[in-house]
Design an enzyme around this catalytic site. Structure first.
Site, PDB file in Angstrom:
ATOM      1  N   ASP A  72       0.822  -1.204   0.000  1.00 28.47           N
ATOM      2  CA  ASP A  72       0.000   0.000   0.000  1.00 28.47           C
ATOM      3  C   ASP A  72       0.863   1.264   0.000  1.00 28.47           C
ATOM      4  O   ASP A  72       1.952   1.293   0.585  1.00 28.47           O
ATOM      5  CB  ASP A  72      -0.898  -0.016   1.237  1.00 28.47           C
ATOM      6  CG  ASP A  72      -1.905   1.100   1.217  1.00 28.47           C
ATOM      7  OD1 ASP A  72      -2.870   1.002   0.437  1.00 28.47           O
ATOM      8  OD2 ASP A  72      -1.726   2.085   1.968  1.00 28.47           O
ATOM      9  N   CYS A 131       4.459  -2.207  -5.548  1.00 24.46           N
ATOM     10  CA  CYS A 131       4.099  -1.123  -4.632  1.00 24.46           C
ATOM     11  C   CYS A 131       3.266  -0.108  -5.400  1.00 24.46           C
ATOM     12  O   CYS A 131       3.589   0.248  -6.532  1.00 24.46           O
ATOM     13  CB  CYS A 131       5.344  -0.456  -4.052  1.00 24.46           C
ATOM     14  SG  CYS A 131       4.956   0.780  -2.793  1.00 24.46           S
ATOM     15  N   GLU A 132       2.211   0.353  -4.771  1.00 24.96           N
ATOM     16  CA  GLU A 132       1.345   1.334  -5.415  1.00 24.96           C
ATOM     17  C   GLU A 132       1.655   2.737  -4.908  1.00 24.96           C
ATOM     18  O   GLU A 132       2.272   2.922  -3.874  1.00 24.96           O
ATOM     19  CB  GLU A 132      -0.124   1.005  -5.157  1.00 24.96           C
ATOM     20  CG  GLU A 132      -0.536   1.165  -3.706  1.00 24.96           C
ATOM     21  CD  GLU A 132      -2.014   0.906  -3.477  1.00 24.96           C
ATOM     22  OE1 GLU A 132      -2.699   0.428  -4.396  1.00 24.96           O
ATOM     23  OE2 GLU A 132      -2.482   1.212  -2.373  1.00 24.96           O
ATOM     24  N   GLY A 133       1.231   3.708  -5.687  1.00 28.75           N
ATOM     25  CA  GLY A 133       1.301   5.098  -5.250  1.00 28.75           C
ATOM     26  C   GLY A 133       2.629   5.782  -5.482  1.00 28.75           C
ATOM     27  O   GLY A 133       2.934   6.776  -4.821  1.00 28.75           O
TER      28      GLY A 133
END
Length: 90
Positions: free
Chosen positions: A15, A48-50
């Site tokens: 996240d 991994c996001e963002g």
């Protein structure tokens, strides 16, 4: 964590909140590194996001993260624009 043994998972997605926390805290950076290592030890792909900056990208690479998504690579777009985007970037 118990679900890691019960579900047939092959991808771990980290996240954005963990990424952001890792930028300002040495302790959270260790947590991020160990989460990535855990995923690899379980034969998972880790994403991994963002990711919004090149600094975040470099930090993840140095931690062993192999995949990422976020505004650094592209913003949400309609399907027609995405088709054009794919043609230009493959």
């Amino acid at each position: 964590l118990a679900l890691l043994n019960q579900l047939p998972l092959d991808v771990m997605k980290i996240d954005r909140s963990l990424l952001l926390a890792s930028e300002g805290s040495g302790r959270m950076r260790i947590v991020l590194e160990q989460m990535i290592a855990l995923g690899h030890a379980l034969d998972m792909h880790v994403i991994c996001e963002g990711i919004e900056t090149e600094e975040q990208e470099q930090m993840l690479i140095s931690c062993g993260c192999e995949y990422g998504q976020g505004y650094l690579y592209g913003k949400p777009m309609p399907e027609a624009e995405f088709s054009n985007f794919l043609e230009q970037h493959t």
